[in-house]
Design an enzyme around this catalytic site. Structure first.
Site: not given
Ligand code: ADP
Ligand code: ASP
Ligand code: MG
Length: 812
Positions: A472, A603, A608, A675, A679
């Site tokens: 990233v 964000e 993503a 995960d 979120k």
């Protein structure tokens, strides 16, 4: 007639003196040339005498260096036939100096008088040597016509005597008169004195004023008077014209380029000053004259300067309110003791008066004021004096600030955004100068942010620290590099990456890293790092408008956010840990950012690069309320359930997800829902619910026993579930349904688990590893808003991080 003054660096080396010779010999009219000591010699003479007075023999080494420097110079610049005599004369002076120093060494005592005598050798030596270099020049001794009297512990010029002596001395004006700057002598007893550090400028100004020169030229080592100290502000640039008043304000507040008292003599005679660069004589320089001049771009402020040696003293007490004469007593007591005050501030309530002086005068000031107000203090009408040391004073200056609203607003707004608190401030009614006092440690940051805000308004600088340069972070650096020019041109934003780090190394460069090579540079020249070092380096850099970009998945790095935000550094996180940790922590970080007027953005924590959090914020901020969220947020799980078929079993699909890098190397992190739960918690919080990860009601299709033990155990046992999964899939397919792992929030209740979806549902046709979210709000009730697209991948995540950074750049 002109007066030219050449500073220490201008006469510091063979090459430079030859420059000076060229400049002076090209002038047709009579000139007076005033010179400083060779660059660094005044400091070295002071050091040498101090060493000698302490009985430190190393004073001799310093003296040897001084001797060598002058003798070598003679060999380089004086014509050969004159060299012997020049060396002889110089050696005589150096021997005198040596004798004085030996005396000091023996008696271990150094009086002010002796110290003044010693430093005078700097200018005496330099002027003598240069007089041997410049054709037809006549050497003068400034001690014979610059006369001083003592006031407190300073020597000030006795103008009456000095003026008449100068007139007499220069009655027949030679073609080139060479005068040592800085040095003078006492009117009373003839002792050698001087005009204070930087005083050669003053010598030149006194001569120019008395002899009615057409111009005073100060030749130095920069192209002119600059918008700020170029050693602190790299982007400072030369100001083409200044008024005397502006120059005076800037010099008085620390712009070292001219010694402050220099302006007065020529100002009264209206003789302009031209600042020029000995090393770049073609540059036009700065012209200082009587006329205020706004310049082509009508800059309202012309320059910024600062003094870091500041102490604030506050006299306070209810007994001061409305009482006449308190200020008179304060300032008389200070004046009687030779204490100079350079800034004063009093609130209209009159209950305190604050003024700024140098740190070294603080104790004396407190003592004399405590004595002055002893009676009032005893009666409780005035409190004991309060002092604050280690501060700095900054001034912004410009004649065109007058009658221009908004300057103070812009100034203090800029400081506020940089997290710098103003301790005291003052603006006179002439509106030429706004001065303020801050903590010394913030000086550089303050100067940079103000300079950027007032002088570089064509673009805004954003300084980035990027932590994590893996997939990233790596893509982000590439994207920034590609966009940099366009952003500057079209959006007026300059993204300056000032630091990068990975788990092992850190590379920091205040002026910005080269984005093409910075990752290689990190490995080759970065220093070994740790979390503590990262934060230390960043805080030490104390740079304005900065953003910390976290492209790691590290707990330790997430732990830094609070400190960063508290130091006014915005945070953009691809790392989900902070926003999904305990609610209190999340709320504190958001609140800290809000209070400080900076940003905490994440964000990319959900979906993503998809604009999910931003969209929800926009809905809420415009008065909507989020009722329900339904989402497929795991690209991995979606991929797995899309891939399972008659031919591909569950266990094989999981393996394929890992191989295609959709899943984490340990796929249990995805399969166990860890995960997605993170979120979902972030989404629910952004929708306004106070939830913790434990509050999410989870229904895992794979029994939790499969997640215990090692990864090898997992791969060994997971095929046990293949048959049941296939059977279930077939059954659903026969009914026109599919299985989706859905995360939802409905009226504050969060759930995560498999849901059977029929073909009319928007989630039915969700390809590959895509994410989808349906947002039901009061406005979007019957037909929820849907956002869908790639929900994973380094490139889109980097793009989302980039978008967060850009949104910070756009807040002013
Ligand atoms: P000289 O030896 O020629 O008298 P100084 O060192 O006294 O030179 O002054 C010139 C230096 O002043 C420059 O090299 C620069 O670093 C410093 N300086 C500080 N503020 C300013 C400013 N606003 N504009 C130009 N120079 C400045
Ligand atoms: N040589 C003196 C100093 O260094 C005076 C000057 O350079 O103007 O302060
Ligand atoms: Mg100087």
């Amino acid at each position: 007639m002109k007066v030219l003054k050449f500073g220490g660096t201008s006469v510091g080396s063979v090459e430079n003196i030859l420059n000076v010779k060229k400049i002076v010999e090209a002038i047709d009219e009579p000139v007076i040339v005033v010179v400083s000591a060779l660059g660094g010699i005044t400091d070295q003479l002071l050091l040498t005498s101090k060493l000698a007075s302490q009985g430190d023999m190393s004073y001799r080494n310093e003296l040897d260096e001084i001797t060598d420097r002058h003798l070598n110079l003679i060999k380089g610049v004086v014509p050969e036939i004159d060299q012997n005599i020049a060396i002889q004369q110089t050696t005589t002076m150096l021997e005198e100096l040596e004798n004085i120093l030996r005396g000091i060494y023996l008696i271990r005592d150094l009086s002010q008088k002796t110290s003044d005598m010693i430093v005078s050798y700097g200018e005496r030596l330099s002027s003598y040597i240069i007089s041997r270099v410049i054709k037809d020049s006549k050497l003068y001794d400034a001690r014979l016509f610059i006369k001083t009297i003592k006031q407190f512990d300073k020597h000030i010029v006795d103008f009456e005597l000095t003026n008449s002596l100068i007139e007499e001395t220069f009655k027949p004006l030679p073609k080139v008169a060479l005068v040592p700057g800085f040095i003078s002598s006492s009117k009373v007893n003839g002792d050698i004195t001087n005009l204070g550090r930087g005083g050669s400028d003053y010598t030149a100004s006194i001569l120019a004023a008395t002899l009615n020169a057409s111009i005073l030229e100060i030749w130095t080592d920069v192209d002119g008077f600059m918008t700020a100290d170029p050693r602190v502000i790299r982007s400072a640039y030369v100001i083409d014209r200044l008024s005397f008043i502006e120059a005076m304000e800037l010099c008085n507040f620390g712009a070292k380029v001219i010694y402050p008292p220099t302006i007065y003599p020529v100002y009264h005679k209206n003789i302009p000053i031209l600042i020029r660069n000995t090393f770049n004589p073609d540059a036009p320089g700065t012209f200082i004259s009587n006329e205020p001049y706004a310049g082509a771009n009508k800059a309202t402020i012309r320059g910024i300067s600062s003094i870091d040696n500041t102490c604030l003293v506050t006299v306070q007490g209810l007994g001061m309110v409305g009482v006449i004469g308190v200020n008179k007593r304060i300032f008389r007591a200070l004046a009687d003791n030779g204490i100079s005050v350079f800034m004063v501030s009093q609130a209209s309530s009159e209950n305190n008066t604050t003024f700024a002086i140098k740190n070294e005068e603080a104790d004396l000031a407190v003592r004399v004021l405590n004595e002055e107000f002893a009676m009032e203090r005893a009666q409780g009408e005035i409190n004991d004096m309060v002092i604050k040391k280690d501060l700095a004073t900054v001034a912004i200056v410009g004649e065109f600030m007058k009658n221009t609203p908004g300057i103070a607003g812009k100034l203090f707004g800029t400081l506020g955004r940089a997290g710098i608190s103003v301790i005291a401030c003052a603006q006179g009614a002439s509106e030429i100068n706004i001065s303020f006092v801050i903590k010394k440690k913030y000086l550089r940051k303050a100067l940079n942010s103000i300079h950027d805000s007032f002088f570089l308004s064509e673009y805004k600088m954003l300084n980035l620290f990027i932590i994590g340069v893996g997939t990233v972070g790596g893509h982000l650096l590439e994207q920034i590099e590609l966009q940099q020019q366009k952003l500057m041109k079209q959006n007026g934003v300059k993204l300056n990456v000032v630091g990068i780090a990975d788990i092992n190394k850190i590379l920091i460069r205040r002026e910005g890293l080269d984005l093409k090579t910075c990752i290689q540079d990190l490995y080759s020249s970065g220093i070994d790092t740790s979390t503590e070092l990262i934060i230390d380096e960043i805080l030490q850099m104390n740079i304005f408008n900065s953003v910390f970009v976290d492209c790691t998945a590290s707990d330790d790095i997430a732990g830094l956010y609070e400190t960063l935000l508290n130091n006014n550094i915005s945070v953009v996180a691809a790392n989900k840990i902070a926003a999904s940790s305990v609610y209190k922590k999340y709320a504190l970080l958001k609140e800290t950012a809000r209070k400080r007027g900076i940003k905490f953005l994440f964000e990319t924590n959900v979906g993503a690069g998809l604009p999910i959090i931003n969209t929800m914020n926009n809905l809420i901020n415009s008065g909507d309320r989020i009722i329900k969220l339904e989402a497929v947020l795991s690209g991995t799980l979606n991929f797995i359930f899309n891939t399972i078929s008659e031919d591909i079993t569950l266990s094989r699909a999981i393996k394929m997800a890992v191989d295609a890098r959709y899943a984490e190397p340990d796929p249990r992190i995805d399969l166990s829902g860890t995960d997605v739960i993170r979120k979902l918690v972030i989404l629910a919080r952004e929708a306004g619910c106070e939830v913790e990860q434990n509050d999410v009601i989870t229904n895992l299709i794979i029994p939790s026993t499969y997640f215990e033990g090692s990864i090898e155990d997992f791969w060994k046992h997971i095929p046990e579930l293949d048959a049941a999964f296939e059977e279930n899939r077939k059954k659903l397919a026969a009914n026109g349904k599919r299985l989706r792992f859905v995360a939802s929030m409905h009226n504050g209740v969060c759930r995560f688990g498999p849901v059977e979806i029929d073909s009319r549902h928007p989630f039915y046709e969700l390809e590959g590893s895509n994410n989808i979210i349906m947002i039901s709000t009061e406005r979007y009730r019957d037909y929820p808003m849907i956002i869908k697209g790639y929900g994973a991948g380094a490139e889109v995540t980097a793009a989302g991080v980039f978008a967060d950074i850009i949104s910070i750049a756009n807040i002013r």
